[in-house]
Design a protein around this motif. Sequence first.
Motif, short mmCIF file in Angstrom:
data_model
loop_
_atom_site.label_atom_id
_atom_site.label_comp_id
_atom_site.label_asym_id
_atom_site.label_seq_id
_atom_site.Cartn_x
_atom_site.Cartn_y
_atom_site.Cartn_z
N THR A 168 0.80 -1.22 0.00
CA THR A 168 0.00 0.00 0.00
C THR A 168 0.84 1.27 0.00
OG1 THR A 168 -0.22 -0.03 2.41
CG2 THR A 168 -1.96 -1.10 1.14
N GLY A 169 2.06 1.19 0.53
CA GLY A 169 2.86 2.41 0.61
C GLY A 169 4.21 2.35 -0.06
N GLY A 170 4.77 1.15 -0.19
CA GLY A 170 6.06 1.00 -0.84
C GLY A 170 7.20 1.69 -0.12
N ARG A 171 7.09 1.85 1.19
CA ARG A 171 8.13 2.55 1.94
C ARG A 171 9.26 1.58 2.30
NH1 ARG A 171 5.37 6.19 6.36
NH2 ARG A 171 7.36 7.25 6.16
N MET A 172 10.47 2.08 2.28
CA MET A 172 11.64 1.26 2.53
C MET A 172 11.57 0.53 3.87
SD MET A 172 14.38 -0.14 1.70
CE MET A 172 14.93 0.60 0.20
#
Length: 63
Positions: A44-48
Amino acid sequence: MAGLPQSVRPLTAAVVAVDAAHEGHDPVHHVGAWRRQRLDLWRTGGRMRHSPLLRAALTCIVR
């Protein structure tokens, strides 16, 4: 790490999750649930901080 703020420690979070899982009755289920939660966050966010690379090698060996 990867441009994250100093306060964000994704590997520490993984270690804490595995440690907490080993304190419970069903560590394999607990780690699996944690990994699925992180996968949902990644999708949903693709954050590292939720990257599959940070949790790919986690395993549980239960005797």
